[in-house]
Design a protein around this motif. Structure first.
Motif, mmCIF file in Angstrom:
data_model
loop_
_atom_site.group_PDB
_atom_site.id
_atom_site.type_symbol
_atom_site.label_atom_id
_atom_site.label_comp_id
_atom_site.label_asym_id
_atom_site.label_seq_id
_atom_site.Cartn_x
_atom_site.Cartn_y
_atom_site.Cartn_z
ATOM 1 N N GLN A 126 0.804 -1.220 0.000
ATOM 2 C CA GLN A 126 0.000 0.000 0.000
ATOM 3 C C GLN A 126 0.838 1.271 0.000
ATOM 4 O OE1 GLN A 126 -2.609 -1.909 3.249
ATOM 5 N NE2 GLN A 126 -4.032 -0.544 2.213
ATOM 6 N N HIS A 151 1.226 -9.338 4.514
ATOM 7 C CA HIS A 151 0.051 -8.468 4.557
ATOM 8 C C HIS A 151 -0.610 -8.507 3.175
ATOM 9 C CE1 HIS A 151 -1.934 -4.852 6.621
ATOM 10 N NE2 HIS A 151 -2.580 -5.003 5.481
ATOM 11 N N ASN A 184 -1.486 -10.980 8.255
ATOM 12 C CA ASN A 184 -2.508 -9.969 8.497
ATOM 13 C C ASN A 184 -3.874 -10.466 8.031
ATOM 14 O OD1 ASN A 184 -3.278 -7.053 9.079
ATOM 15 N ND2 ASN A 184 -4.029 -7.295 6.986
ATOM 16 N N GLU A 185 -4.825 -10.481 8.927
ATOM 17 C CA GLU A 185 -6.233 -10.760 8.600
ATOM 18 C C GLU A 185 -6.396 -11.984 7.703
ATOM 19 O OE1 GLU A 185 -7.874 -7.135 6.987
ATOM 20 O OE2 GLU A 185 -7.810 -6.127 8.910
ATOM 21 N N GLU A 245 -4.673 -2.230 14.131
ATOM 22 C CA GLU A 245 -5.231 -1.251 13.194
ATOM 23 C C GLU A 245 -6.540 -0.724 13.767
ATOM 24 O OE1 GLU A 245 -5.858 -2.566 9.115
ATOM 25 O OE2 GLU A 245 -3.928 -3.610 9.110
ATOM 26 N N GLU A 273 -5.494 1.885 -1.196
ATOM 27 C CA GLU A 273 -6.457 1.081 -0.438
ATOM 28 C C GLU A 273 -7.026 -0.055 -1.315
ATOM 29 O OE1 GLU A 273 -7.188 0.587 2.666
ATOM 30 O OE2 GLU A 273 -8.766 -0.806 2.072
ATOM 31 N N TRP A 274 -6.135 -0.979 -1.698
ATOM 32 C CA TRP A 274 -6.517 -2.197 -2.413
ATOM 33 C C TRP A 274 -7.465 -1.884 -3.582
ATOM 34 C CZ3 TRP A 274 -2.762 -5.079 -0.937
ATOM 35 C CH2 TRP A 274 -2.297 -5.005 0.374
HETATM 36 C C1 FCB Z 1 -7.609 -3.600 6.773
HETATM 37 C C2 FCB Z 1 -6.298 -3.934 6.079
HETATM 38 C C3 FCB Z 1 -5.482 -2.714 5.728
HETATM 39 C C4 FCB Z 1 -6.349 -1.592 5.222
HETATM 40 C C5 FCB Z 1 -7.482 -1.317 6.159
HETATM 41 C C6 FCB Z 1 -8.369 -0.169 5.770
HETATM 42 O O1 FCB Z 1 -8.516 -4.645 6.581
HETATM 43 O O2 FCB Z 1 -5.514 -4.765 6.889
HETATM 44 O O3 FCB Z 1 -4.504 -3.106 4.812
HETATM 45 O O4 FCB Z 1 -6.780 -1.888 3.954
HETATM 46 O O5 FCB Z 1 -8.265 -2.466 6.296
#
Ligand code: FCB
Length: 498
Positions: A49, A150, A200-201, A396, A441-442
């Motif tokens: 990002q 990530h 991450n997630e 986060e 943002e992806w």
């Molecule tokens: C989370 C992600 C991060 C970013 C935020 C807004 O899910 O880990 O990379 O995109 O959302």
């Protein structure tokens, strides 16, 4: 499928959790909350990002695919270019009184090809860049919190041009390769890092990539493949945990521990879309279990619920598997908002529910990203993880707010809830704002602005938004008062970003 009994138990636990936190939220409570001197105050980014030049990742391929990214945005054009602006980023961290920086080291940058990985020939420029970042952080007295993965994977493990082929975590070679990656990173930088995140997630990427279609490989409703990714990530996490524990032998910050290794989960306050509709209440319990608890149960308790049905009665289920249990020294929690579940609409198998996470039918204020602003929800999700008894880092929390009119209130209200959670006995070690900077943002490209700092799209110059000073003051004083929250304007209309 899930027995009625299992879901009754889960529902009862959820009701207890939300009941106690609602009561706490209603209680007028103290006029201020305080945080200890060693509290980790920081903000977060992720390599893809904020860096550029990661075309050799699954995401690098994905962003070049027409129609996948809003406005055709490209992370190589007009982004923060973080590895070329290390001093600027460390300077803004320092100016905002932050003592911690969460970022990720990109696997494909360090090992651009499979051959390079197999021969352990790390890319010299990549090593030099990350070395420079660590040196700058060390000189500024800022602790790194490093994520091993990530969302992105090297293109030699994941290639969305061939979505029908097994991708990334679906491939048998990925878990052992990830173990090796973690071991090498921990061996190389263990003298700089004590706080590590493995993945991450882990459930966000497969749900977005195989169910919703907004992440690579861009598939829709391929639930079984998504679940297999989740299973493999549990295995990958456990292997990575063990690898870091063995390879990081240096106590970088002098706290007596050489490493703290954790998983980072995206927790949502899961609510029934219609609170009075029993089928929605049950749907919410199933979604809460899948999204918030399934992964943690596996890596903390070793409870492997292979069929995701909420019990351990299945033929492949295992209880307290020693190869999985006790593999998270702390829980990394990303918390942004609520989501709602319903028994109607596009009902997904396995959870038997439809899920909505933006444009919720609630009267809460919204962010530019159409997410609910729901600070009390932070306590709801923290109560859910209390039974695990682990230290917690908010890895986060943040808001898309291009006008910066709601960010200061958002941050202070979430910190207030966090302070209350701490005072209720939870072992909360830190808070990372997402994000240090406006970034890519992806699938939404550059449109949502999460940054404490803006980034000039032409020059990449960083500038603090007014809310950065508000967060900096909390970090400096170690407290948040109700009076300072009350002095801020109420939440205003978002600047929706499409
Ligand atoms: C989370 C992600 C991060 C970013 C935020 C807004 O899910 O880990 O990379 O995109 O959302």
């Amino acid at each position: 499928m899930t027995s009625r009994k299992t879901w009754t138990v889960i529902l009862a636990a959820a009701a207890l959790a939300s009941c106690s936190s609602d009561d706490a939220a209603k209680d007028a409570g103290p006029s201020e909350v305080t945080f200890p001197p060693d509290f980790m105050w920081g903000s977060a980014t992720a390599a893809f990002q904020v860096e550029k030049g990661l075309g050799n990742t699954d995401w690098g391929i994905w962003v070049k695919t027409p129609g996948k990214i809003a406005n055709g945005d490209d992370p190589d054009v007009g982004g923060p270019d973080a590895l070329a602006h290390i001093d600027a980023d460390v300077a803004v961290l320092k100016a905002a009184n932050q003592n911690t920086y969460r970022f990720s080291i990109d696997w494909a940058r360090v090992y651009p090809t499979r051959d390079a990985f197999d021969a352990d020939q790390a890319d010299a420029a990549a090593i030099a860049a990350y070395d420079e970042l660590f040196a700058a952080l060390r000189a500024a007295g800022i602790r790194p919190l490093v994520t091993m993965q990530h969302f992105t994977l090297p293109d030699w493990l994941s290639d969305p041009r061939e979505p029908e082929e097994p991708q990334g975590w679906e491939r048998p070679e990925t878990v052992p390769a990830f173990e090796t990656w973690c071991r090498r990173v921990a061996a190389r930088w263990g003298g700089e890092v004590d706080w590590w995140v493995t993945i991450n997630e882990p459930l966000v990427a497969p749900l977005a990539g195989y169910v919703q279609g907004s992440f690579p490989p861009g598939l829709i409703l391929k639930i079984e493949r998504a679940l297999e990714v989740g299973r493999q990530e549990v295995l990958g996490h456990a292997k990575c945990y063990d690898a870091i524990k063995a390879a990081d032998t240096i106590d970088a910050d002098g706290d007596g521990e050489t490493s703290w290794v954790g998983i980072v989960q995206h927790q949502r306050a899961v609510e029934p879309e219609l609170p009075d509709e029993p089928a929605d209440v049950e749907a919410a319990a199933r979604v809460r279990y899948l999204n918030n608890l399934w992964f943690i149960n596996a890596v903390v308790r070793g409870d492997w619920d292979d069929d995701f049905d909420g019990n351990l009665d299945g033929p492949k289920d295992r209880k307290a598997d020693p190869a999985l249990a006790n593999r998270s020294d702390y829980l990394g929690i990303n918390y942004y908002s609520a989501l709602t579940a319903s028994a109607r609409g596009l009902v997904l198998p396995v959870v038997d529910a439809s899920i909505r996470q933006d444009r919720l039918l609630t009267d809460r204020p919204k962010t530019d990203f159409h997410w609910d602003i729901y600070p009390e929800g932070l306590r709801v999700i923290l109560e859910e993880v209390r039974p695990y008894g682990l230290p917690i880092v908010i890895t986060e929390n943040g808001i898309a707010d291009s006008a910066d009119k709601n960010r200061a209130r958002y941050v202070l209200e979430h910190l207030f809830q966090l302070g209350l959670a701490r005072e209720s006995g939870l072992d909360i070690r830190g808070y990372m704002y997402w994000s240090l900077l406006d970034n890519f943002e992806w699938a939404h490209g550059y449109c949502p602005r999460f940054g404490l700092h803006t980034v000039d799209r032409a020059t990449a110059a960083r500038a603090a938004r007014p809310s950065a000073a508000v967060y900096a003051n909390a970090a400096k004083t170690g407290k948040v008062t109700r009076a300072e929250i009350d002095a801020l304007p109420p939440y205003g209309e978002p600047t929706y970003c499409e």
